[in-house]
Write a protein that holds these residues in place. Structure first.
Motif, PDB file in Angstrom:
ATOM      1  N   GLY A  66       1.047  -1.630  -0.225  1.00  0.00           N
ATOM      2  CA  GLY A  66       0.232  -0.057  -0.230  1.00  0.00           C
ATOM      3  C   GLY A  66       0.651   1.298  -0.021  1.00  0.00           C
ATOM      4  N   THR A  67       2.057   1.197   0.278  1.00  0.00           N
ATOM      5  CA  THR A  67       2.739   2.632   0.224  1.00  0.00           C
ATOM      6  C   THR A  67       3.204   2.571  -1.508  1.00  0.00           C
ATOM      7  N   GLU A  68       3.157   4.443  -1.578  1.00  0.00           N
ATOM      8  CA  GLU A  68       3.023   5.087  -2.150  1.00  0.00           C
ATOM      9  C   GLU A  68       4.378   6.016  -2.657  1.00  0.00           C
ATOM     10  N   GLU A  69       4.805   5.401  -3.684  1.00  0.00           N
ATOM     11  CA  GLU A  69       5.964   6.667  -4.328  1.00  0.00           C
ATOM     12  C   GLU A  69       5.777   7.106  -5.688  1.00  0.00           C
ATOM     13  N   CYS A  70       6.696   8.677  -5.975  1.00  0.00           N
ATOM     14  CA  CYS A  70       6.613   8.714  -7.736  1.00  0.00           C
ATOM     15  C   CYS A  70       6.908   7.881  -8.511  1.00  0.00           C
ATOM     16  N   GLY A  71       6.413   7.323  -9.841  1.00  0.00           N
ATOM     17  CA  GLY A  71       6.670   6.139 -10.394  1.00  0.00           C
ATOM     18  C   GLY A  71       7.549   7.248 -11.955  1.00  0.00           C
ATOM     19  N   CYS A  72       7.133   6.786 -13.268  1.00  0.00           N
ATOM     20  CA  CYS A  72       7.595   7.562 -14.597  1.00  0.00           C
ATOM     21  C   CYS A  72       8.320   8.800 -13.934  1.00  0.00           C
ATOM     22  N   LEU A  73       8.640   9.143 -15.565  1.00  0.00           N
ATOM     23  CA  LEU A  73       9.895  10.347 -15.632  1.00  0.00           C
ATOM     24  C   LEU A  73       8.733  12.488 -14.924  1.00  0.00           C
ATOM     25  N   VAL A  74       7.503  11.737 -15.496  1.00  0.00           N
ATOM     26  CA  VAL A  74       6.989  13.008 -15.619  1.00  0.00           C
ATOM     27  C   VAL A  74       6.482  13.181 -14.007  1.00  0.00           C
ATOM     28  N   GLY A  75       6.072  11.781 -13.240  1.00  0.00           N
ATOM     29  CA  GLY A  75       5.476  11.809 -12.475  1.00  0.00           C
ATOM     30  C   GLY A  75       6.576  12.323 -11.398  1.00  0.00           C
ATOM     31  N   THR A  76       7.090  12.274 -11.351  1.00  0.00           N
ATOM     32  CA  THR A  76       8.917  12.099 -11.084  1.00  0.00           C
ATOM     33  C   THR A  76       8.836  14.033 -10.830  1.00  0.00           C
ATOM     34  N   VAL A  77       8.899  14.694 -12.508  1.00  0.00           N
ATOM     35  CA  VAL A  77       8.887  15.713 -12.419  1.00  0.00           C
ATOM     36  C   VAL A  77       8.059  16.506 -12.096  1.00  0.00           C
ATOM     37  N   LEU A  78       6.573  16.228 -11.508  1.00  0.00           N
ATOM     38  CA  LEU A  78       5.790  16.782 -10.645  1.00  0.00           C
ATOM     39  C   LEU A  78       5.597  16.841  -9.039  1.00  0.00           C
ATOM     40  N   HIS A  79       6.226  15.679  -8.551  1.00  0.00           N
ATOM     41  CA  HIS A  79       6.095  16.091  -7.628  1.00  0.00           C
ATOM     42  C   HIS A  79       7.004  16.634  -6.584  1.00  0.00           C
ATOM     43  N   ARG A  80       8.544  16.541  -8.039  1.00  0.00           N
ATOM     44  CA  ARG A  80       9.399  16.941  -7.558  1.00  0.00           C
ATOM     45  C   ARG A  80       9.344  18.667  -7.396  1.00  0.00           C
ATOM     46  N   LEU A  81       7.852  18.809  -8.326  1.00  0.00           N
ATOM     47  CA  LEU A  81       7.066  20.441  -7.570  1.00  0.00           C
ATOM     48  C   LEU A  81       5.983  20.887  -7.250  1.00  0.00           C
ATOM     49  N   GLY A  82       5.865  20.129  -6.309  1.00  0.00           N
ATOM     50  CA  GLY A  82       4.603  19.302  -5.071  1.00  0.00           C
ATOM     51  C   GLY A  82       3.471  18.797  -5.405  1.00  0.00           C
ATOM     52  N   VAL A  83       3.408  18.610  -6.106  1.00  0.00           N
ATOM     53  CA  VAL A  83       2.062  17.691  -6.573  1.00  0.00           C
ATOM     54  C   VAL A  83       1.960  16.852  -6.048  1.00  0.00           C
ATOM     55  N   SER A  84       0.491  16.417  -4.851  1.00  0.00           N
ATOM     56  CA  SER A  84       0.658  15.663  -4.210  1.00  0.00           C
ATOM     57  C   SER A  84       0.283  13.896  -5.453  1.00  0.00           C
ATOM     58  N   LEU A  85       1.351  12.780  -4.639  1.00  0.00           N
ATOM     59  CA  LEU A  85       0.636  11.736  -5.146  1.00  0.00           C
ATOM     60  C   LEU A  85      -0.596  11.630  -5.455  1.00  0.00           C
ATOM     61  N   ALA A  86      -1.584  11.720  -4.635  1.00  0.00           N
ATOM     62  CA  ALA A  86      -3.024  11.910  -5.008  1.00  0.00           C
ATOM     63  C   ALA A  86      -3.896  12.683  -5.883  1.00  0.00           C
ATOM     64  N   ASP A  87      -3.163  13.173  -5.740  1.00  0.00           N
ATOM     65  CA  ASP A  87      -3.255  14.433  -7.335  1.00  0.00           C
ATOM     66  C   ASP A  87      -2.635  13.615  -8.731  1.00  0.00           C
ATOM     67  N   LEU A  88      -1.399  13.563  -8.361  1.00  0.00           N
ATOM     68  CA  LEU A  88      -0.814  12.511  -9.816  1.00  0.00           C
ATOM     69  C   LEU A  88      -1.707  11.404  -9.654  1.00  0.00           C
ATOM     70  N   ALA A  89      -2.434  11.052  -8.605  1.00  0.00           N
ATOM     71  CA  ALA A  89      -3.087   9.596  -9.770  1.00  0.00           C
ATOM     72  C   ALA A  89      -4.184  10.091 -10.058  1.00  0.00           C
ATOM     73  N   LYS A  90      -5.159  10.888  -9.908  1.00  0.00           N
ATOM     74  CA  LYS A  90      -5.687  11.290 -10.809  1.00  0.00           C
ATOM     75  C   LYS A  90      -5.466  11.294 -12.347  1.00  0.00           C
ATOM     76  N   ALA A  91      -4.242  10.730 -12.338  1.00  0.00           N
ATOM     77  CA  ALA A  91      -4.260  10.785 -14.000  1.00  0.00           C
ATOM     78  C   ALA A  91      -3.147  10.030 -14.882  1.00  0.00           C
ATOM     79  N   GLU A  92      -3.580   9.164 -14.094  1.00  0.00           N
ATOM     80  CA  GLU A  92      -3.098   7.644 -13.864  1.00  0.00           C
ATOM     81  C   GLU A  92      -4.193   7.376 -15.795  1.00  0.00           C
ATOM     82  N   THR A  93      -3.172   6.774 -16.431  1.00  0.00           N
ATOM     83  CA  THR A  93      -3.623   6.121 -17.367  1.00  0.00           C
ATOM     84  C   THR A  93      -3.816   7.251 -18.859  1.00  0.00           C
ATOM     85  N   LEU A  94      -3.761   8.927 -18.679  1.00  0.00           N
ATOM     86  CA  LEU A  94      -4.254   9.897 -19.031  1.00  0.00           C
ATOM     87  C   LEU A  94      -2.027  10.256 -20.093  1.00  0.00           C
ATOM     88  N   GLY A  95      -2.474  10.702 -21.290  1.00  0.00           N
ATOM     89  CA  GLY A  95      -1.042  11.617 -21.355  1.00  0.00           C
ATOM     90  C   GLY A  95      -0.511  12.122 -20.594  1.00  0.00           C
TER      91      GLY A  95
END
Length: 142
Positions: free
Chosen positions: A50-79
């Motif tokens: 159940g633990t979470e961490e940023c994944g791909c390159l874009v996810g890592t970039v956005l998370h570094r800029l403060g985007v939460s994992l919960a908000d990133l998860a809303k974008a799964e499967t989208l370009g």
């Protein structure tokens, strides 16, 4: 939640992430891999515990800029271009969103993060006569 980001912030974070992991080849965690799409990337990796961490390159970039994992998860499967708005990111130009999309596509094809960035910058240079915001021409050499 909304995240107001500039093109310069996104490109700078992209450069930093790639410089820290130039030879990284993205692989989705085994427990998340799709049987129909082996190249699917995930903005957020979820371990079996159940633990979470940023994944791909874009996810890592956005998370570094403060985007939460919960908000990133809303974008799964989208370009990347659509994922930015779904995750609540505003202020990023279509040009920089396209740069992220190109890098993501090349990452998904098994290229290292440095190769993915170089290909994305080359694609951008073919379309634009001016350097990427805040970068000058040195980004191509990253």
């Amino acid at each position: 939640m909304s995240y107001i980001l500039t093109d310069e912030q996104v490109v700078s974070a992209l450069r930093s992430v790639v410089e820290e992991n130039p030879e990284k080849v993205y692989e989705a965690p085994i427990n998340m891999r799709s049987s129909t799409d082996k190249n699917q990337c995930y903005y957020v990796h979820r371990a079996e515990d159940g633990t979470e961490e940023c994944g791909c390159l874009v996810g890592t970039v956005l998370h570094r800029l403060g985007v939460s994992l919960a908000d990133l998860a809303k974008a799964e499967t989208l370009g990347a271009t659509v994922a930015l708005s779904r995750a609540g990111v505003v202020g990023v130009s279509y040009r920089v969103a396209s740069l992220l999309a190109h890098a993501q596509r090349d990452q998904d094809q098994g290229r290292t993060w440095s190769e993915a960035l170089k290909k994305a910058v080359t694609a951008d240079a073919e379309l634009h006569s001016t350097p990427l915001p805040g970068c000058g021409q040195e980004l191509a050499a990253a």
